[in-house]
Design an enzyme around this catalytic site. Sequence first.
Site, PDB file in Angstrom:
ATOM      1  N   GLU A 168      13.922  44.625  14.924  1.00 47.86           N
ATOM      2  CA  GLU A 168      12.504  44.455  15.548  1.00 47.86           C
ATOM      3  C   GLU A 168      12.050  45.625  16.269  1.00 47.86           C
ATOM      4  O   GLU A 168      12.834  46.441  17.105  1.00 47.86           O
ATOM      5  CB  GLU A 168      12.604  43.044  16.476  1.00 47.86           C
ATOM      6  CG  GLU A 168      12.160  41.849  15.556  1.00 47.86           C
ATOM      7  CD  GLU A 168      10.627  41.851  15.145  1.00 47.86           C
ATOM      8  OE1 GLU A 168       9.896  43.034  15.304  1.00 47.86           O
ATOM      9  OE2 GLU A 168      10.264  40.865  15.192  1.00 47.86           O
ATOM     10  N   ASP A 169      10.860  45.883  16.459  1.00 49.74           N
ATOM     11  CA  ASP A 169      10.321  46.921  17.557  1.00 49.74           C
ATOM     12  C   ASP A 169      10.342  46.220  18.669  1.00 49.74           C
ATOM     13  O   ASP A 169      10.492  47.010  19.678  1.00 49.74           O
ATOM     14  CB  ASP A 169       8.925  47.512  16.792  1.00 49.74           C
ATOM     15  CG  ASP A 169       8.081  46.456  16.581  1.00 49.74           C
ATOM     16  OD1 ASP A 169       8.637  45.206  16.299  1.00 49.74           O
ATOM     17  OD2 ASP A 169       6.917  46.553  16.793  1.00 49.74           O
ATOM     18  N   PHE A 174       0.415  47.086  27.809  1.00 44.03           N
ATOM     19  CA  PHE A 174       0.009  47.128  26.422  1.00 44.03           C
ATOM     20  C   PHE A 174       0.609  48.171  25.746  1.00 44.03           C
ATOM     21  O   PHE A 174      -0.082  49.310  26.092  1.00 44.03           O
ATOM     22  CB  PHE A 174      -1.465  46.895  26.377  1.00 44.03           C
ATOM     23  CG  PHE A 174      -1.964  46.477  24.948  1.00 44.03           C
ATOM     24  CD1 PHE A 174      -1.483  46.881  23.846  1.00 44.03           C
ATOM     25  CD2 PHE A 174      -2.703  45.345  24.737  1.00 44.03           C
ATOM     26  CE1 PHE A 174      -1.777  46.559  22.552  1.00 44.03           C
ATOM     27  CE2 PHE A 174      -3.164  44.916  23.688  1.00 44.03           C
ATOM     28  CZ  PHE A 174      -2.726  45.680  22.387  1.00 44.03           C
ATOM     29  N   GLY A 186       5.947  46.297  12.182  1.00 45.70           N
ATOM     30  CA  GLY A 186       6.531  47.073  13.347  1.00 45.70           C
ATOM     31  C   GLY A 186       7.851  47.754  13.490  1.00 45.70           C
ATOM     32  O   GLY A 186       7.894  48.679  14.056  1.00 45.70           O
ATOM     33  N   LYS A 214      10.696  42.681  26.290  1.00 45.21           N
ATOM     34  CA  LYS A 214       9.635  42.387  27.422  1.00 45.21           C
ATOM     35  C   LYS A 214       9.970  41.254  28.028  1.00 45.21           C
ATOM     36  O   LYS A 214       9.237  40.245  27.765  1.00 45.21           O
ATOM     37  CB  LYS A 214       8.260  42.281  26.800  1.00 45.21           C
ATOM     38  CG  LYS A 214       7.375  43.447  27.096  1.00 45.21           C
ATOM     39  CD  LYS A 214       6.121  43.174  26.744  1.00 45.21           C
ATOM     40  CE  LYS A 214       5.084  44.354  26.322  1.00 45.21           C
ATOM     41  NZ  LYS A 214       3.699  43.909  26.172  1.00 45.21           N
ATOM     42  N   ASP A 240       1.505  48.300  16.939  1.00 52.78           N
ATOM     43  CA  ASP A 240       0.037  48.838  16.841  1.00 52.78           C
ATOM     44  C   ASP A 240      -0.837  48.002  17.943  1.00 52.78           C
ATOM     45  O   ASP A 240      -0.597  47.165  18.475  1.00 52.78           O
ATOM     46  CB  ASP A 240      -0.363  48.288  15.343  1.00 52.78           C
ATOM     47  CG  ASP A 240      -0.567  46.452  15.474  1.00 52.78           C
ATOM     48  OD1 ASP A 240       0.687  45.871  15.754  1.00 52.78           O
ATOM     49  OD2 ASP A 240      -1.502  45.999  15.057  1.00 52.78           O
ATOM     50  N   ASP A 249       8.846  39.972  22.492  1.00 52.32           N
ATOM     51  CA  ASP A 249       8.079  39.705  23.533  1.00 52.32           C
ATOM     52  C   ASP A 249       8.128  38.243  23.570  1.00 52.32           C
ATOM     53  O   ASP A 249       8.863  37.845  24.767  1.00 52.32           O
ATOM     54  CB  ASP A 249       6.651  39.930  22.786  1.00 52.32           C
ATOM     55  CG  ASP A 249       5.464  40.137  23.635  1.00 52.32           C
ATOM     56  OD1 ASP A 249       5.381  39.660  24.760  1.00 52.32           O
ATOM     57  OD2 ASP A 249       4.256  40.544  23.373  1.00 52.32           O
TER      58      ASP A 249
HETATM   59  C1  PRP Z   1       5.184  41.799  16.612  1.00 57.00           C
HETATM   60  C2  PRP Z   1       6.640  42.654  16.565  1.00 57.00           C
HETATM   61  C3  PRP Z   1       7.341  41.344  16.645  1.00 57.00           C
HETATM   62  C4  PRP Z   1       6.539  40.265  17.418  1.00 57.00           C
HETATM   63  C5  PRP Z   1       7.054  40.196  18.657  1.00 57.00           C
HETATM   64  O1  PRP Z   1       4.567  41.691  15.373  1.00 57.00           O
HETATM   65  O2  PRP Z   1       6.780  43.328  15.587  1.00 57.00           O
HETATM   66  O3  PRP Z   1       7.496  40.824  15.215  1.00 57.00           O
HETATM   67  O4  PRP Z   1       4.973  40.793  17.558  1.00 57.00           O
HETATM   68  O5  PRP Z   1       6.094  39.291  19.461  1.00 57.00           O
HETATM   69  P1  PRP Z   1       6.957  37.824  19.883  1.00 57.00           P
HETATM   70  O6  PRP Z   1       8.307  37.961  20.617  1.00 57.00           O
HETATM   71  O7  PRP Z   1       5.771  37.267  20.897  1.00 57.00           O
HETATM   72  O8  PRP Z   1       6.854  36.880  18.685  1.00 57.00           O
HETATM   73  P2  PRP Z   1       3.005  41.702  14.905  1.00 57.00           P
HETATM   74  O9  PRP Z   1       2.987  39.952  14.704  1.00 57.00           O
HETATM   75  O10 PRP Z   1       2.531  42.368  15.923  1.00 57.00           O
HETATM   76  O11 PRP Z   1       2.966  42.243  13.592  1.00 57.00           O
HETATM   77  P3  PRP Z   1       3.477  43.782  12.970  1.00 57.00           P
HETATM   78  O12 PRP Z   1       5.027  43.753  13.032  1.00 57.00           O
HETATM   79  O13 PRP Z   1       2.978  43.813  11.607  1.00 57.00           O
HETATM   80  O14 PRP Z   1       3.080  44.576  13.893  1.00 57.00           O
END
Ligand code: PRP
Length: 180
Positions: A100-101, A153, A45, A132, A160, A104
């Site tokens: 991080e992107d 979302f 991400g 968030k 993604d 959450d």
């Molecule tokens: C996403 C994002 C963070 C994580 C955040 O990654 O990049 O790493 O979720 O969520 P959290 O705070 O609930 O842990 P994802 O697992 O979707 O993988 P990606 O980076 O390959 O999209």
Amino acid sequence: MGMSQDIAKVLVSEGDIRERIAALGKQISADYKGREPLFVGVLKGCFIFMADLVRACDIKCTVDFMVVSSYGAGTVSSGAVEIVKDLSQDIAGRDIIIVEDILDSGNTLSYLEKIMTARNPASIRIVTLMDKPERRTADVKADYVGFTIPDAFVVGYGLDFDQRYRNLPYIGVLKPEVYS
Ligand code: PRP
């Protein structure tokens, strides 16, 4: 088929992202003046945000990447985090900036913070493009936040749904019919 017809609305525009990242870069450059931080990107991400962020920073720095995956491909994080690819270097004594992107539930970052701390860096800070806070279950806070966003979302700018939409140049809210 194009991507934009799957987007209900633009949450953060390209211009707003560009401006905010420029400001974050200035702030980080000032905060780390005279030091040489190691930016640790959490793939996949982070890839677009990190590329922009490091170019907005006028300091000597290095970059490295980790690939982590939370179990389950669903829209809700399950809690467990697996290191798929680790850093390629020792971080003892380094100033670490985790990139991080999105922050959450906080599972990913609280886990990463723990394992990085055990490696004895000089410092650890977290920068996330999006936060968030409504969804937080783990105890973790970002030091630098691009945008605080509602629990929608969102896709684009690295984020993604089902591996798609990462290449949208803005942050958009996905139409419910696309993921339900
Ligand atoms: C996403 C994002 C963070 C994580 C955040 O990654 O990049 O790493 O979720 O969520 P959290 O705070 O609930 O842990 P994802 O697992 O979707 O993988 P990606 O980076 O390959 O999209």
